[in-house]
Design a protein around this motif. Structure first.
Motif, mmCIF file in Angstrom:
data_model
loop_
_atom_site.group_PDB
_atom_site.id
_atom_site.type_symbol
_atom_site.label_atom_id
_atom_site.label_comp_id
_atom_site.label_asym_id
_atom_site.label_seq_id
_atom_site.Cartn_x
_atom_site.Cartn_y
_atom_site.Cartn_z
ATOM 1 N N MET A 1 0.688 -1.175 0.093
ATOM 2 C CA MET A 1 -0.041 -0.056 0.104
ATOM 3 C C MET A 1 0.827 1.217 -0.018
ATOM 4 O O MET A 1 0.522 2.203 -0.537
ATOM 5 C CB MET A 1 -0.818 0.154 1.106
ATOM 6 C CG MET A 1 -2.215 -0.865 1.030
ATOM 7 S SD MET A 1 -3.193 -0.355 -0.172
ATOM 8 C CE MET A 1 -4.575 -1.580 -0.028
ATOM 9 N N ASP A 2 1.832 1.292 0.709
ATOM 10 C CA ASP A 2 2.809 2.493 0.688
ATOM 11 C C ASP A 2 3.274 2.951 -0.779
ATOM 12 O O ASP A 2 3.466 4.136 -0.895
ATOM 13 C CB ASP A 2 4.151 2.031 1.632
ATOM 14 C CG ASP A 2 3.882 1.965 2.976
ATOM 15 O OD1 ASP A 2 2.760 2.415 3.602
ATOM 16 O OD2 ASP A 2 4.620 1.529 3.723
ATOM 17 N N LYS A 284 -1.899 8.465 11.084
ATOM 18 C CA LYS A 284 -1.953 7.203 10.504
ATOM 19 C C LYS A 284 -3.376 7.036 9.900
ATOM 20 O O LYS A 284 -3.618 6.269 9.000
ATOM 21 C CB LYS A 284 -1.863 6.285 11.783
ATOM 22 C CG LYS A 284 -0.449 6.244 12.210
ATOM 23 C CD LYS A 284 -0.471 5.376 13.680
ATOM 24 C CE LYS A 284 0.971 5.377 14.000
ATOM 25 N NZ LYS A 284 0.923 4.633 15.340
ATOM 26 N N SER A 287 -3.546 8.597 6.351
ATOM 27 C CA SER A 287 -2.467 7.654 5.466
ATOM 28 C C SER A 287 -3.261 6.447 5.111
ATOM 29 O O SER A 287 -3.421 5.936 3.878
ATOM 30 C CB SER A 287 -1.164 7.204 6.278
ATOM 31 O OG SER A 287 -0.489 6.347 5.495
ATOM 32 N N ARG A 288 -4.034 5.841 5.988
ATOM 33 C CA ARG A 288 -4.990 4.776 5.566
ATOM 34 C C ARG A 288 -6.034 4.967 4.561
ATOM 35 O O ARG A 288 -6.147 4.269 3.548
ATOM 36 C CB ARG A 288 -5.363 3.829 6.946
ATOM 37 C CG ARG A 288 -4.393 3.215 7.770
ATOM 38 C CD ARG A 288 -5.269 2.011 8.867
ATOM 39 N NE ARG A 288 -6.018 2.868 9.463
ATOM 40 C CZ ARG A 288 -5.709 3.528 10.704
ATOM 41 N NH1 ARG A 288 -4.794 3.444 11.092
ATOM 42 N NH2 ARG A 288 -6.505 4.132 11.563
ATOM 43 N N HIS A 289 -6.649 5.994 5.146
ATOM 44 C CA HIS A 289 -7.698 6.339 4.116
ATOM 45 C C HIS A 289 -7.244 6.799 2.855
ATOM 46 O O HIS A 289 -7.953 6.290 1.647
ATOM 47 C CB HIS A 289 -8.653 7.453 4.691
ATOM 48 C CG HIS A 289 -9.804 8.103 3.981
ATOM 49 N ND1 HIS A 289 -10.842 7.344 4.135
ATOM 50 C CD2 HIS A 289 -10.159 9.018 3.241
ATOM 51 C CE1 HIS A 289 -11.870 7.705 3.201
ATOM 52 N NE2 HIS A 289 -11.190 8.938 2.970
ATOM 53 N N GLU A 291 -4.721 5.619 1.199
ATOM 54 C CA GLU A 291 -4.312 4.456 0.475
ATOM 55 C C GLU A 291 -5.655 3.812 -0.244
ATOM 56 O O GLU A 291 -5.564 3.434 -1.276
ATOM 57 C CB GLU A 291 -3.794 3.551 1.197
ATOM 58 C CG GLU A 291 -2.049 3.961 1.650
ATOM 59 C CD GLU A 291 -1.597 3.195 2.689
ATOM 60 O OE1 GLU A 291 -2.387 2.332 3.577
ATOM 61 O OE2 GLU A 291 -0.489 3.693 3.213
ATOM 62 N N GLN A 292 -6.560 3.715 0.687
ATOM 63 C CA GLN A 292 -8.027 3.024 0.358
ATOM 64 C C GLN A 292 -8.718 3.805 -0.929
ATOM 65 O O GLN A 292 -9.035 3.099 -1.734
ATOM 66 C CB GLN A 292 -9.069 3.071 1.363
ATOM 67 C CG GLN A 292 -8.296 2.237 2.415
ATOM 68 C CD GLN A 292 -9.292 2.382 3.801
ATOM 69 O OE1 GLN A 292 -10.334 3.077 3.928
ATOM 70 N NE2 GLN A 292 -8.986 1.534 4.769
#
Length: 609
Positions: A1-2, A284, A287-289, A291-292
């Motif tokens: 994902m990164d 964090k 970053s997660r959102h 990526e999605q």
């Protein structure tokens, strides 16, 4: 994902380098298609402190008034533990900044370089921070919304900033980070107000409540953080920034993060929310959102890129490639362009394109109508016939038939045909000129060369004028030929016909009677009618032979000779492109390079998986 966030980072950097900063653009914008997190807030909302807390570094310019005057694209890249922290600007790619005080100065200097000391600009500054203390994330920091311009700034700056912010947040691919101070009424928050306008359902807005520690005693922000005051589908995060005293003392950012965690853990109001509060959690979460969202949008981005590449390549093919510098290649180019024009011109004449039918219209409508309008009734009236016959006889009247009178009446009648003959030649000439103009305009390859268009048009019209002169001579010669030698057989039949009718029209006693003169006028009219029928067919043939056929066969013959003798400098002048087209080609080439770079980046990530 990164890798997905890194992918978008690389494409965004390419966009900036090649001039795609989003917004209205005739070429379309790849920047606008990329998901991004945009930070929005009022001047005193604590927006800068939130960003510094997420980064873990004190690096943003501070001061009174409007300090952020250009978008700052902040790309965070996590490195291995124990490595040094450093930063790099896109506009200074080989310069490594390890002192973040110099980063702050560079942002200020670069802002002034583009926007001046007080103005704003929508051209972004790209800053990448490499650190083991960050998450992989990209944020776009915008100027703070304000109500009043400071001294020295234009009054329009308030509206200009709001328009810039709105242009970023209204894009459907933008994730809005709305920063609002908790010690003020959220309903009046600048960030929430503008987010509500562009995202009324709160589907792509994160709320950030700052200054929780500065709220009046006995009050808290639970109604905000738990979504009762204003509900956002992505939720609210509370943060506690460094105080002004901490900033003045240069308090370590990592220590500030620890104190922030302790604040939420030990707070009687917020301890149950501690795991979902603080700048570290905010980074964090974003970053997660992000990526999605990127993962979900990649197929549509790739489809948009492929379509754009096809459109750009098609337009570049229409505009043509840049011209070579050597004279041989330039001469070849000129001749090819002439051939392309000649092909279009012939299509107009032969029916592949409209226009050639107008020439037939001249022959089929204009010429017969002009012949009908000739004043033969007046010219062959009994009064005029008497006058001409009498003058032709002179002092000695004719003995049998008034031959001189006949000849004078016929010759003067045939002279009337010269007018329609010349009119037909001129009408066809103007049609051919118009077709030259249309053919030049419709030859796509010529559009980029206005100088060549002008020289080509001048040469073609000069050739058409020569063809017209020759056609006019030939058409008038046809009329003169009919006058030079009359058709004897026509007149030999006349006495026989009169004998059959028992009418002795040649007797001397009635040579000037009305009946005799009427017969002369009728005979001349019949002969003129016969010649008229002949000329109605022969004049169009002469015009086609001398004008239309020659225009198809040799319109540019002389121009080819002239071009072949030109020097390299003269050829270059002929191929001097329209500056607007040159600029358009350069823009298209840059944008094509951008889209191909983006496609390669996406393909590389796909293969890596």
């Amino acid at each position: 994902m990164d890798g997905l966030i890194g992918l978008v980072n690389r494409i965004q950097r390419a966009c900036t380098v090649l001039g795609d900063n989003g917004g209205e653009n005739a070429l379309g914008s790849l920047w606008d298609a990329l998901p991004s997190v945009v930070v929005v807030g009022g001047q005193s909302s604590g927006k800068s402190s939130v960003l510094e807390s997420v980064v873990g570094k004190d690096f943003l310019p501070r001061g009174s008034g409007i300090v952020t005057r250009r978008p700052l694209v902040l790309q965070l890249q996590k490195t291995e533990e124990g490595t040094k922290e450093w930063a790099e600007f896109l506009h200074a790619p080989r310069k490594r900044f390890e002192d973040f005080a110099l980063v702050r100065k560079e942002i200020s200097d670069e802002t002034d370089r583009i926007g001046g000391r007080k103005g704003i600009s929508n051209i972004p500054i790209h800053l990448t921070v490499y650190s083991p203390n960050v998450v992989n994330l990209t944020l776009v920091d915008l100027p703070g919304l304000t109500k009043v311009a400071v001294e020295g700034q234009p009054d329009s700056i308030v509206t200009d900033i709001e328009n810039m912010v709105r242009s970023f947040v209204e894009k459907p691919n933008t994730i809005i980070l709305a920063v609002s101070p908790a010690n003020q009424d959220i309903a009046t928050s600048d960030a929430i107000k503008i987010a509500r306008e562009v995202d009324p359902n709160g589907e792509r807005t994160f709320g950030v409540a700052t200054k929780l520690d500065l709220m009046d005693k006995g009050t808290n922000a639970l109604d905000v953080l738990e979504g009762r005051t204003y509900r956002l589908q992505l939720g609210w995060v509370g943060v506690v920034n460094r105080s002004q005293q901490d900033i003045n003392k240069n308090t370590d950012m990592l220590a500030a993060r620890r104190r922030e965690r302790e604040y939420f853990q030990n707070s009687p109001e917020y301890s149950h929310l501690a795991s979902r509060m603080g700048s570290e959690y905010l980074g964090k979460l974003l970053s997660r959102h992000l990526e999605q969202v990127i993962k979900a949008r990649i197929p549509s981005i790739l489809a948009m890129i492929n379509k754009s590449i096809d459109d750009l390549e098609n337009e570049l093919n229409l505009l043509g490639r840049p011209i070579a510098m050597d004279s041989g290649a330039q001469l070849y180019t000129v001749l090819e362009l002439c051939r392309a024009f000649d092909h279009v011109f012939k299509e107009h004449l032969d029916g592949g394109r409209p226009g050639g039918e107008r020439i037939y219209g001249v022959f089929d409508n204009q010429l017969p109508a002009a012949l009908k309008r000739l004043p033969f009734d007046k010219h062959l009236s009994m009064q005029n016939v008497r006058k001409v016959v009498s003058e032709a006889d002179g002092y000695q009247p004719h003995l049998i038939a008034p031959e001189q009178g006949y000849r004078r009446l016929i010759e003067s009648s045939l002279a009337f045909f010269k007018g329609p003959a010349e009119a037909v030649v001129d009408a066809v000439h103007f049609i051919l000129r118009d077709l030259v103009r249309k053919a030049i305009g419709e030859t796509q390859e010529l559009k980029r060369f206005p100088t060549l268009q002008g020289e080509l048009a001048a040469a073609a019209i000069e050739a058409l004028e020569k063809f017209r002169d020759e056609s006019k001579k030939t058409s008038l010669r046809l009329v003169e030929m009919e006058s030079s030698y009359l058709t004897v057989d026509f007149f030999r039949k006349l006495p026989q016909e009169m004998e059959k009718g028992g009418n002795p029209g040649s007797s001397s006693h009635d040579r000037y009677t009305d009946g005799h003169l009427r017969r002369i006028g009728s005979n001349v009219a019949s002969y003129v009618g016969m010649v008229c029928d002949l000329l109605r067919n022969s004049i169009p043939k002469a015009v086609v032979h001398c004008q239309v056929r020659e225009a198809k066969r040799a319109l540019l013959d002389h121009f080819y000779v002239v071009v072949g003798a030109k020097e390299q400098k003269q050829l270059s002048q002929m191929l001097d492109e329209d500056p607007a087209l040159m600029e358009r080609r350069n823009q298209l080439a840059k944008r094509l390079e951008l889209y191909k770079t983006a496609r390669n980046e996406i393909d590389a990530v796909a293969w890596a998986k």
